[in-house]
Design a protein around this motif. Structure first.
Motif, mmCIF file in Angstrom:
data_model
loop_
_atom_site.group_PDB
_atom_site.id
_atom_site.type_symbol
_atom_site.label_atom_id
_atom_site.label_comp_id
_atom_site.label_asym_id
_atom_site.label_seq_id
_atom_site.Cartn_x
_atom_site.Cartn_y
_atom_site.Cartn_z
ATOM 1 N N HIS A 20 2.073 -8.907 5.726
ATOM 2 C CA HIS A 20 3.347 -9.598 5.864
ATOM 3 C C HIS A 20 4.135 -9.531 4.559
ATOM 4 C CE1 HIS A 20 5.811 -12.593 8.112
ATOM 5 N NE2 HIS A 20 6.212 -12.904 6.888
ATOM 6 N N GLN A 21 3.463 -9.794 3.448
ATOM 7 C CA GLN A 21 4.123 -9.693 2.143
ATOM 8 C C GLN A 21 4.597 -8.272 1.875
ATOM 9 O OE1 GLN A 21 1.297 -11.176 -0.799
ATOM 10 N NE2 GLN A 21 2.790 -12.724 -1.416
ATOM 11 N N GLY A 25 5.275 -5.855 4.026
ATOM 12 C CA GLY A 25 6.383 -5.467 4.898
ATOM 13 C C GLY A 25 7.705 -6.007 4.414
ATOM 14 N N GLU A 26 7.736 -7.285 4.038
ATOM 15 C CA GLU A 26 8.979 -7.867 3.545
ATOM 16 C C GLU A 26 9.433 -7.197 2.250
ATOM 17 O OE1 GLU A 26 8.361 -12.083 3.301
ATOM 18 O OE2 GLU A 26 9.072 -12.374 5.355
ATOM 19 N N LEU A 47 11.197 -3.818 2.650
ATOM 20 C CA LEU A 47 12.584 -3.852 3.107
ATOM 21 C C LEU A 47 13.573 -3.716 1.959
ATOM 22 C CD1 LEU A 47 12.512 -6.665 5.819
ATOM 23 C CD2 LEU A 47 12.361 -4.201 6.143
ATOM 24 N N ASP A 48 13.134 -4.027 0.752
ATOM 25 C CA ASP A 48 14.007 -3.916 -0.419
ATOM 26 C C ASP A 48 14.047 -2.513 -1.000
ATOM 27 O OD1 ASP A 48 14.701 -6.586 -0.382
ATOM 28 O OD2 ASP A 48 12.997 -7.183 -1.619
ATOM 29 N N GLN A 107 13.823 -1.485 8.597
ATOM 30 C CA GLN A 107 14.113 -2.781 9.212
ATOM 31 C C GLN A 107 13.642 -2.800 10.655
ATOM 32 O OE1 GLN A 107 15.878 -5.635 7.637
ATOM 33 N NE2 GLN A 107 14.709 -6.456 9.368
ATOM 34 N N TRP A 149 9.866 -3.032 10.751
ATOM 35 C CA TRP A 149 9.407 -4.362 10.373
ATOM 36 C C TRP A 149 9.662 -5.370 11.485
ATOM 37 C CZ3 TRP A 149 6.011 -6.787 7.960
ATOM 38 C CH2 TRP A 149 6.137 -8.128 7.584
ATOM 39 N N ASP A 150 10.844 -5.331 12.093
ATOM 40 C CA ASP A 150 11.151 -6.247 13.194
ATOM 41 C C ASP A 150 10.170 -6.059 14.351
ATOM 42 O OD1 ASP A 150 13.292 -7.207 11.756
ATOM 43 O OD2 ASP A 150 14.805 -6.044 12.845
ATOM 44 N N LEU A 154 6.740 -7.585 13.619
ATOM 45 C CA LEU A 154 6.682 -9.039 13.804
ATOM 46 C C LEU A 154 6.723 -9.422 15.276
ATOM 47 C CD1 LEU A 154 9.128 -10.162 10.968
ATOM 48 C CD2 LEU A 154 6.624 -10.329 10.965
#
Length: 290
Positions: free
Chosen positions: A200-201, A203-204, A207-208, A216, A219-220, A223
């Protein structure tokens, strides 16, 4: 306002027809199964019995079927678009097809002096639903401004890549790159888990970094698996197959990333996941313990 025919009412074709109706165009539809045609009839569309009948009075015809086989079926023969298209109509192939078939189709249209564009779509289900597609055009650029009132109903942009076949070439390249990126994102999450990191960390944080909309999307979907799906694994496999064929025909016989991702989607089909969203090649939060 124009008379527009939409032949093929999958996710993309249905959204296009709905937006054309909202913008006041006269819309005639044809679909292999009648349910979606009936839904659009309720919104004001005319329903044709054959692709030829759909094309008979149309100023512009959009073909939005699934693959080469279904495309050939609606263009050719006594009930096909070419049999019904009137003089001076604009004929547009908006499915994602093989280069070989698009070039053959361009020749068939030229033989009967019809204006033809290959104009595959990008923007996904959301773009089709909201009228924010991007049209990837191949064909005579000088004729595009005349079509702007029609395009404005379904798209936020039209990008021209060259003569007929060029839009298809770009679309295959685009989908191949997106599939490589999507599969790479899934591999990164698996590696993160194996290395003891929190997916989770990770993946977020990803995104950067470079990757844009595909990261994106990946990742969506990690989730929350999409429902309805954005794009099926079956059609991603088809597009990658066409892209690999295009690379071979161009003499680029080494494309290991493309071959590797095609193999992932081949496995998905073998395992019965062809109708699932193309993100099925990636893990989900449940699979990684989130």
């Amino acid at each position: 306002m124009a008379n527009v025919a939409v032949v093929g009412l999958g996710i993309m074709g249905q959204g296009m027809a709905e937006n054309l109706l909202r913008h006041g165009h006269t819309v005639t539809v044809w679909n292999r199964s009648s349910q979606r045609s009936a839904e659009l009839a309720g919104a004001g569309a005319l329903v044709a019995d054959t692709p030829a009948a759909a094309a008979t009075h149309a100023d512009v015809v959009f073909e939005v079927t699934a693959d080469d086989a279904s495309s050939r079926a609606v263009w050719q023969g006594p009930d096909g678009i070419l049999a019904g298209a009137r003089e001076n109509a604009v004929l547009i192939a908006s499915a994602t097809l093989s280069v070989a078939w698009v070039e053959e189709l361009a020749g068939l249209c030229a033989h009967q002096d019809a204006r033809f564009y290959d104009m595959p779509l990008t923007g996904g289900a959301a773009g089709a639903r909201t009228g924010n597609l991007v049209l990837l055009a191949g064909g005579d650029e000088t004729g595009l401004p005349d079509l702007q009132p029609v395009f404005a109903a379904i798209a936020r942009d039209v990008r021209h890549f060259g003569p007929a076949g060029s839009g298809t070439r770009f679309k295959l390249i685009l989908n191949a790159l997106q599939a490589v990126h999507l599969a790479g994102f899934g591999e990164a999450l698996r590696l993160a888990q194996a290395a003891g990191l929190d997916p989770h960390q990770v993946g977020e944080a990803l995104l950067d970094r470079p990757g844009g909309v595909v990261t994106q999307l990946a990742w969506d979907n990690y989730l929350t698996p999409p429902a309805p799906i954005n794009f099926s694994a079956e059609w991603a496999h088809k597009d990658l197959t066409y892209a690999a064929r295009m690379a071979d025909e161009a003499g680029q016989n080494r494309h290991p990333l493309l071959d590797g991702v095609l193999s992932l989607f081949s496995t998905a089909l073998t395992e019965g996941r062809g109708k699932e969203d193309w993100s099925t090649v990636n893990p989900t939060a449940g699979e990684t313990g989130e």
